[in-house]
Design a protein around this motif. Structure first.
Motif, mmCIF file in Angstrom:
data_model
loop_
_atom_site.group_PDB
_atom_site.id
_atom_site.type_symbol
_atom_site.label_atom_id
_atom_site.label_comp_id
_atom_site.label_asym_id
_atom_site.label_seq_id
_atom_site.Cartn_x
_atom_site.Cartn_y
_atom_site.Cartn_z
ATOM 1 N N PHE A 89 0.958 -1.260 0.122
ATOM 2 C CA PHE A 89 0.038 0.055 -0.011
ATOM 3 C C PHE A 89 0.851 1.325 -0.102
ATOM 4 O O PHE A 89 0.663 2.323 -1.001
ATOM 5 N N ALA A 90 1.918 1.176 0.619
ATOM 6 C CA ALA A 90 2.798 2.341 1.007
ATOM 7 C C ALA A 90 3.485 2.559 -0.683
ATOM 8 O O ALA A 90 3.358 3.948 -1.007
ATOM 9 N N TRP A 91 3.821 1.447 -1.297
ATOM 10 C CA TRP A 91 4.551 1.802 -2.636
ATOM 11 C C TRP A 91 3.427 2.375 -3.389
ATOM 12 O O TRP A 91 4.041 3.309 -4.161
ATOM 13 N N LEU A 92 2.340 1.651 -3.711
ATOM 14 C CA LEU A 92 1.117 2.312 -4.557
ATOM 15 C C LEU A 92 0.789 3.485 -3.983
ATOM 16 O O LEU A 92 0.841 4.266 -5.157
ATOM 17 N N SER A 93 0.783 3.916 -2.995
ATOM 18 C CA SER A 93 0.323 5.299 -2.682
ATOM 19 C C SER A 93 1.327 6.320 -2.877
ATOM 20 O O SER A 93 0.939 7.426 -3.270
ATOM 21 N N PHE A 94 2.636 5.906 -2.629
ATOM 22 C CA PHE A 94 3.751 6.974 -2.707
ATOM 23 C C PHE A 94 3.779 7.095 -4.500
ATOM 24 O O PHE A 94 3.911 8.121 -4.855
ATOM 25 N N THR A 95 3.643 5.827 -5.047
ATOM 26 C CA THR A 95 3.921 6.210 -6.682
ATOM 27 C C THR A 95 2.680 6.917 -7.287
ATOM 28 O O THR A 95 2.839 7.957 -8.090
ATOM 29 N N LEU B 90 2.614 18.927 -5.729
ATOM 30 C CA LEU B 90 2.160 18.742 -4.574
ATOM 31 C C LEU B 90 3.128 17.797 -3.292
ATOM 32 O O LEU B 90 3.423 17.947 -2.564
ATOM 33 N N PHE B 91 3.344 16.656 -4.214
ATOM 34 C CA PHE B 91 4.001 15.493 -3.687
ATOM 35 C C PHE B 91 5.471 15.413 -3.848
ATOM 36 O O PHE B 91 6.136 14.671 -4.913
ATOM 37 N N THR B 92 6.141 16.694 -3.576
ATOM 38 C CA THR B 92 7.489 16.957 -3.691
ATOM 39 C C THR B 92 8.590 16.008 -2.905
ATOM 40 O O THR B 92 8.077 15.840 -1.875
ATOM 41 N N PRO B 93 9.712 15.958 -2.934
ATOM 42 C CA PRO B 93 10.567 15.264 -2.068
ATOM 43 C C PRO B 93 10.545 16.148 -0.697
ATOM 44 O O PRO B 93 10.431 15.560 0.223
ATOM 45 N N VAL B 94 10.340 17.374 -0.362
ATOM 46 C CA VAL B 94 10.438 18.136 0.544
ATOM 47 C C VAL B 94 8.996 17.923 1.343
ATOM 48 O O VAL B 94 9.008 17.805 2.580
ATOM 49 N N ASN B 95 8.015 17.858 0.483
ATOM 50 C CA ASN B 95 6.724 17.640 1.011
ATOM 51 C C ASN B 95 6.494 16.170 1.593
ATOM 52 O O ASN B 95 5.944 16.098 2.502
ATOM 53 N N TRP B 96 7.210 15.163 0.838
ATOM 54 C CA TRP B 96 6.995 13.908 1.312
ATOM 55 C C TRP B 96 7.854 13.900 2.618
ATOM 56 O O TRP B 96 7.609 12.953 3.648
ATOM 57 N N GLY B 97 8.994 14.514 2.948
ATOM 58 C CA GLY B 97 9.847 14.341 4.038
ATOM 59 C C GLY B 97 8.869 15.134 5.364
ATOM 60 O O GLY B 97 8.652 14.147 6.280
ATOM 61 N N ASP C 88 3.272 1.738 10.677
ATOM 62 C CA ASP C 88 4.714 1.746 10.868
ATOM 63 C C ASP C 88 5.468 1.329 9.462
ATOM 64 O O ASP C 88 6.591 2.011 9.071
ATOM 65 N N GLU C 89 5.124 0.365 8.702
ATOM 66 C CA GLU C 89 5.566 -0.242 7.574
ATOM 67 C C GLU C 89 5.482 0.880 6.484
ATOM 68 O O GLU C 89 6.205 1.058 5.784
ATOM 69 N N ILE C 90 4.215 1.688 6.542
ATOM 70 C CA ILE C 90 4.086 2.665 5.502
ATOM 71 C C ILE C 90 4.794 3.810 5.495
ATOM 72 O O ILE C 90 5.645 4.314 4.633
ATOM 73 N N ILE C 91 5.121 4.240 6.887
ATOM 74 C CA ILE C 91 5.879 5.548 7.030
ATOM 75 C C ILE C 91 7.392 5.166 6.713
ATOM 76 O O ILE C 91 7.946 5.647 5.852
ATOM 77 N N ALA C 92 7.850 4.019 7.329
ATOM 78 C CA ALA C 92 9.213 3.623 6.720
ATOM 79 C C ALA C 92 9.334 3.145 5.406
ATOM 80 O O ALA C 92 10.638 3.893 4.828
ATOM 81 N N PHE C 93 8.477 2.720 4.751
ATOM 82 C CA PHE C 93 8.763 2.357 3.233
ATOM 83 C C PHE C 93 8.553 3.698 2.541
ATOM 84 O O PHE C 93 9.404 3.641 1.348
ATOM 85 N N TRP C 94 7.770 4.654 2.810
ATOM 86 C CA TRP C 94 7.792 5.958 2.211
ATOM 87 C C TRP C 94 9.228 6.467 2.408
ATOM 88 O O TRP C 94 9.527 7.233 1.315
#
Length: 155
Positions: A29-35, A44-51, A83-89
């Motif tokens: 889910f983390a992978w799919l949502s990030f992509t 909107l979903f820039t590296p800074v905003n992802w951070g 925890d997996e979602i945040i860590a894999f993001w």
């Protein structure tokens, strides 16, 4: 899951309710949502905003996992996958842009460290309790996955 907003978040918007390997389902889910979010709304979903999302998400996860763990009676219940979602993001933030195969290897490396929990991950998993403990050991697993990639890229 819908009884409290903390459950909805900690259970990864339902991805942690998978009857088979919920941690892997949460990571997928983390992978799919990030992509999807990065491709659909790149402005909107820039590296800074992802951070920022990851840092805020980490602290929200400490809160949500604390509440959900208490309500379920198990501090690190298998259905809690935030925890997996945040860590894999976090992993994806540092390796992208990357080809699909590289992202697959990142997924495998992260899942390896998260499931096997070699030292010091196992130490943190045993010693740190509550929402902080749930979230922290996955951040350490993400660090080790990123370390493998850093070593591999510099080889």
């Amino acid at each position: 899951m819908l009884a409290h907003p903390a459950h909805f978040l900690s259970q990864g918007f339902g991805s942690g309710l998978s009857p088979v390997m919920p941690g892997t389902a949460g990571t997928l889910f983390a992978w799919l949502s990030f992509t999807v979010l990065s491709v659909r709304w790149p402005q909107l979903f820039t590296p800074v905003n992802w951070g920022i999302i990851i840092v805020v998400g980490y602290f929200l996860g400490v809160w949500a996992c604390e509440i959900t763990g208490k309500n379920l009676g198990i501090a690190d219940h298998g259905s809690m996958v935030w925890d997996e979602i945040i860590a894999f993001w976090l992993v994806l933030l540092f390796i992208t842009p990357a080809p699909f195969i590289t992202q697959c290897w990142a997924f495998i490396a992260f899942r390896f460290f998260d499931m096997v929990k070699p030292p010091p991950i196992a130490y943190f998993d045993r010693k740190l309790k509550g929402g902080f403990g749930v979230m922290f050991d996955d951040i350490v697993a993400a660090f080790f996955a990123l370390l493998i990639f850093a070593l591999w890229r510099n080889w």
